[in-house]
Design a protein around this motif. Sequence first.
Motif, PDB file in Angstrom:
ATOM      1  N   PHE A  94       6.510  15.913   0.043  1.00  0.00           N
ATOM      2  CA  PHE A  94       6.536  16.113   1.501  1.00  0.00           C
ATOM      3  C   PHE A  94       5.416  15.357   2.199  1.00  0.00           C
ATOM      4  N   ARG A  95       4.392  14.970   1.465  1.00  0.00           N
ATOM      5  CA  ARG A  95       3.249  14.268   2.068  1.00  0.00           C
ATOM      6  C   ARG A  95       3.563  12.810   2.390  1.00  0.00           C
ATOM      7  N   ILE A  96       4.706  12.346   1.934  1.00  0.00           N
ATOM      8  CA  ILE A  96       5.076  10.949   2.189  1.00  0.00           C
ATOM      9  C   ILE A  96       5.205  10.681   3.685  1.00  0.00           C
ATOM     10  N   MET A  97       5.788  11.631   4.432  1.00  0.00           N
ATOM     11  CA  MET A  97       6.127  11.375   5.828  1.00  0.00           C
ATOM     12  C   MET A  97       4.911  11.259   6.738  1.00  0.00           C
ATOM     13  N   VAL A  98       3.871  12.051   6.488  1.00  0.00           N
ATOM     14  CA  VAL A  98       2.715  12.041   7.400  1.00  0.00           C
ATOM     15  C   VAL A  98       1.439  11.608   6.675  1.00  0.00           C
ATOM     16  N   SER A  99       1.073  12.326   5.618  1.00  0.00           N
ATOM     17  CA  SER A  99      -0.205  12.047   4.955  1.00  0.00           C
ATOM     18  C   SER A  99      -0.246  10.635   4.383  1.00  0.00           C
ATOM     19  N   LEU A 100       0.800  10.250   3.669  1.00  0.00           N
ATOM     20  CA  LEU A 100       0.817   8.926   3.062  1.00  0.00           C
ATOM     21  C   LEU A 100       0.902   7.839   4.139  1.00  0.00           C
ATOM     22  N   ALA A 101       1.754   8.074   5.146  1.00  0.00           N
ATOM     23  CA  ALA A 101       1.879   7.091   6.228  1.00  0.00           C
ATOM     24  C   ALA A 101       0.567   6.941   6.987  1.00  0.00           C
ATOM     25  N   ASN A 102      -0.119   8.070   7.218  1.00  0.00           N
ATOM     26  CA  ASN A 102      -1.379   8.023   7.964  1.00  0.00           C
ATOM     27  C   ASN A 102      -2.514   7.441   7.140  1.00  0.00           C
ATOM     28  N   THR A 103      -2.287   7.198   5.862  1.00  0.00           N
ATOM     29  CA  THR A 103      -3.242   6.460   5.045  1.00  0.00           C
ATOM     30  C   THR A 103      -2.923   4.960   5.054  1.00  0.00           C
ATOM     31  N   VAL A 104      -1.647   4.642   5.052  1.00  0.00           N
ATOM     32  CA  VAL A 104      -1.233   3.229   5.047  1.00  0.00           C
ATOM     33  C   VAL A 104      -1.588   2.551   6.376  1.00  0.00           C
ATOM     34  N   PHE A 105      -1.322   3.208   7.500  1.00  0.00           N
ATOM     35  CA  PHE A 105      -1.509   2.572   8.812  1.00  0.00           C
ATOM     36  C   PHE A 105      -2.952   2.114   9.057  1.00  0.00           C
ATOM     37  N   PRO A 106      -3.965   2.975   8.860  1.00  0.00           N
ATOM     38  CA  PRO A 106      -5.335   2.477   9.099  1.00  0.00           C
ATOM     39  C   PRO A 106      -5.757   1.401   8.117  1.00  0.00           C
ATOM     40  N   ILE A 107      -5.259   1.470   6.872  1.00  0.00           N
ATOM     41  CA  ILE A 107      -5.609   0.442   5.888  1.00  0.00           C
ATOM     42  C   ILE A 107      -5.077  -0.920   6.339  1.00  0.00           C
TER      43      ILE A 107
ATOM     44  N   PHE B 110      -2.825   2.308  16.719  1.00  0.00           N
ATOM     45  CA  PHE B 110      -2.203   3.306  17.593  1.00  0.00           C
ATOM     46  C   PHE B 110      -1.406   4.312  16.774  1.00  0.00           C
ATOM     47  N   LEU B 111      -0.653   3.837  15.793  1.00  0.00           N
ATOM     48  CA  LEU B 111       0.103   4.750  14.938  1.00  0.00           C
ATOM     49  C   LEU B 111      -0.825   5.698  14.185  1.00  0.00           C
ATOM     50  N   HIS B 112      -1.949   5.187  13.719  1.00  0.00           N
ATOM     51  CA  HIS B 112      -2.928   6.019  13.020  1.00  0.00           C
ATOM     52  C   HIS B 112      -3.461   7.124  13.936  1.00  0.00           C
ATOM     53  N   VAL B 113      -3.752   6.767  15.182  1.00  0.00           N
ATOM     54  CA  VAL B 113      -4.251   7.772  16.141  1.00  0.00           C
ATOM     55  C   VAL B 113      -3.194   8.835  16.406  1.00  0.00           C
ATOM     56  N   LEU B 114      -1.956   8.427  16.619  1.00  0.00           N
ATOM     57  CA  LEU B 114      -0.879   9.386  16.902  1.00  0.00           C
ATOM     58  C   LEU B 114      -0.635  10.316  15.716  1.00  0.00           C
ATOM     59  N   TYR B 115      -0.624   9.765  14.522  1.00  0.00           N
ATOM     60  CA  TYR B 115      -0.416  10.596  13.332  1.00  0.00           C
ATOM     61  C   TYR B 115      -1.594  11.557  13.129  1.00  0.00           C
ATOM     62  N   THR B 116      -2.797  11.106  13.463  1.00  0.00           N
ATOM     63  CA  THR B 116      -3.961  11.978  13.321  1.00  0.00           C
ATOM     64  C   THR B 116      -3.913  13.148  14.296  1.00  0.00           C
TER      65      THR B 116
ATOM     66  N   PHE C  59       0.817  -1.211   0.000  1.00  0.00           N
ATOM     67  CA  PHE C  59       0.000   0.000   0.000  1.00  0.00           C
ATOM     68  C   PHE C  59       0.858   1.272   0.000  1.00  0.00           C
ATOM     69  N   PHE C  60       2.051   1.208   0.572  1.00  0.00           N
ATOM     70  CA  PHE C  60       2.923   2.383   0.521  1.00  0.00           C
ATOM     71  C   PHE C  60       3.290   2.716  -0.919  1.00  0.00           C
ATOM     72  N   PHE C  61       3.755   1.741  -1.670  1.00  0.00           N
ATOM     73  CA  PHE C  61       4.141   1.995  -3.050  1.00  0.00           C
ATOM     74  C   PHE C  61       2.924   2.251  -3.939  1.00  0.00           C
ATOM     75  N   TYR C  62       1.806   1.606  -3.600  1.00  0.00           N
ATOM     76  CA  TYR C  62       0.568   1.848  -4.357  1.00  0.00           C
ATOM     77  C   TYR C  62       0.141   3.303  -4.220  1.00  0.00           C
ATOM     78  N   LEU C  63       0.151   3.813  -2.990  1.00  0.00           N
ATOM     79  CA  LEU C  63      -0.221   5.209  -2.756  1.00  0.00           C
ATOM     80  C   LEU C  63       0.839   6.170  -3.274  1.00  0.00           C
ATOM     81  N   LEU C  64       2.096   5.767  -3.187  1.00  0.00           N
ATOM     82  CA  LEU C  64       3.174   6.609  -3.698  1.00  0.00           C
ATOM     83  C   LEU C  64       3.001   6.844  -5.203  1.00  0.00           C
TER      84      LEU C  64
END
Length: 480
Positions: free
Chosen positions: A248-261, A314-320, A226-231
Motif C-alpha cells: 500500500f505504500r507504493i501509492m504515496v510513500s514510495l511516490a513521495n520518495t521518488v519525486f524529491p529525488i 510541486f508534486l513532493h510538496v502536495l504529497y507531503t 528510482f521507482f523500481f529501485y525503491l520497489l
Amino acid sequence: MSADRLSSVSKKVKPEGMLLHPLGTAAAPEQELLCIFGTGDFGRSLGQRLLQSGYKVVYGSRRPHSCGPLPQGAQVTSHEAAAQSAGLVFICIHRVHYDFLEKLAPQLKGKVLVDVSNNLKKNIYPEANAEYLQRLIPGACVVKAFNTLSAWSLQNGPSDANRQVFLCGNSAEGKQAVAEVSTKLGLTVLDKGSLSAARELEDFPLQLFPEWRLPLRVAVGLTAFFFFYLLIRDVIYAYVEQGKDISFRIMVSLANTVFPIVSLIMLSLCYLPGVIAAFLQLYRGTKYRRFPDWLDRWMLCRKQLGLVALGFAFLHVLYTLIIPIRYYVRFRIAENTISQIKENKTSVFDTTLAWRADSYYSMGILGFGLFILLGITSLPSVSNALSWKEFSFIQSKLGYLTVFFCTFHTYLYVWNKFLRPSSYKWYTPPAYLLCLVLPSLLIVLKLLLLLPCVDRSLIRIRQGWERNDPEDGSANALLP
C-alpha cells in the motif's frame, strides 16, 4: 485688370483654404494596400492585425459576395482584381487549392507571395509547399513566413512565445518586404536563408515539444529507475525477508520518495553544464573554442530541465501535505499513543531531534520558495522585464543557493541513517544517498570556481583574454 486682381486674390486665399491639419504637423502617410487570398480563420485574423497596424487590406475570394464575416474596414473582391491591386499577397489557403493560382500567373508576376501553409504530416509531398508555389508561378517572389503563428496568437496580439517569424526565400527584396510588415505587426524576424529551408519551416509546427524531449526522457528514465529501485528495496525486500505486505505504500510513500529525488537530480543537471563549461574554458585558456555538441545540447535545454524539476518539487510538496490525513499515519499515531498509555510511559523531549526537524523543514521551505522564484523569472513575460544583470543574479546566484538549500534539506533528512547497517538492504545503498552524489559534486565544483585565483582567471577569459594570444606579449600564467 479684374482678372489679374482675381488671380492675385486667389493666390493669397489658397494657402489658407488648403490648411486641413494643425500647423507643425505632417499629413498622414498613405496606407499601404496588402492582399490576402483566403478568408478562413488565419486569413481573417491576419487581416485584422494588418488593419490594426495601419495597413489597408483587400481579400481575394472565389465568392466575394458570400465569403462570411470579414474584419471591418477590409475590402473583398475576386482573386484577379485583388492580385492586381497589391504588391504583396498572403496565400492563406491549403496546398491542395494552389492549382487555380497558376491561372493568375500574369497578375502575380513580380509580386511578393507569402506562403503561410502547413501540412498535416511530414513528407506528404516530394517538395515543400513554398517551393511548389514558386514552381507554379516562376515570375513571383515566394517567401515562406508566418506559418509558425496561429490564428489565435494573431487575434490576441504577439505573446512572448509567438513573437518570432521565421522566413526564407530566394529574393532579398521579397524577404525585406515581409520583414517590414512583420516588424510593424510587433513581431521579430529570423531569416533562415533561401527557399530550400521551407521544408524545415513547414515541419517545425508538426514537432511535439522538440525542446522538451531530452528533459522529459531524462525525467522518465530517472523516475522509472528510482521507482523500481525503491520497489525492490522497500516493498519486495519486506515481503521476502520479513513476510510483511506493505504494498500500500507504493501509492504515496514510495511516490513521495521518488519525486524529491528526481527533482534534486534534475535541478543539479540544470546547473552542472555551466560548471563543466567553465572548467573547459579554464583548461583551454579561451572562450572562442566551441563546446562539444553534447554539452551544447545540454546547455540549450537547461530551462526545460529546471521547469521539469520544479514540477516534481510541486508534486513532493502536495504529497507531503496529505501525510497527516493518511490512514496509515493516523493508525500508527493512535497505536503508539495507546501503547504508551498501557505501559504508562512518556516520551522524553529530544532537543537535538527538534533542531534537526525544524532545520529540515526550514531548508525545504526556503529551497522550494527560491525554486518557485527561478521558475517565475524563467517565463518570457517576466524575464523580458528584467535587466540582464537582474536575470543573471536570480538564475545564477540564487539558483546555486537553491541547489544548496535543497541539498542541505536532503542531508538533514539522511542525518546518520547511512551509518545503520539496516539501511543497506540486500547490500544496496539507500536511494537518498544516490541522489546526493550529483548535487554534492556540483556544489564542490562551484566552490572551486569561486576561489579568487580561479574566478579572476575565468573572468579574464570571458572578457576575451586567451592563454596563447599572439598579440599579448605578457607571459602571465592562466592561474595567477
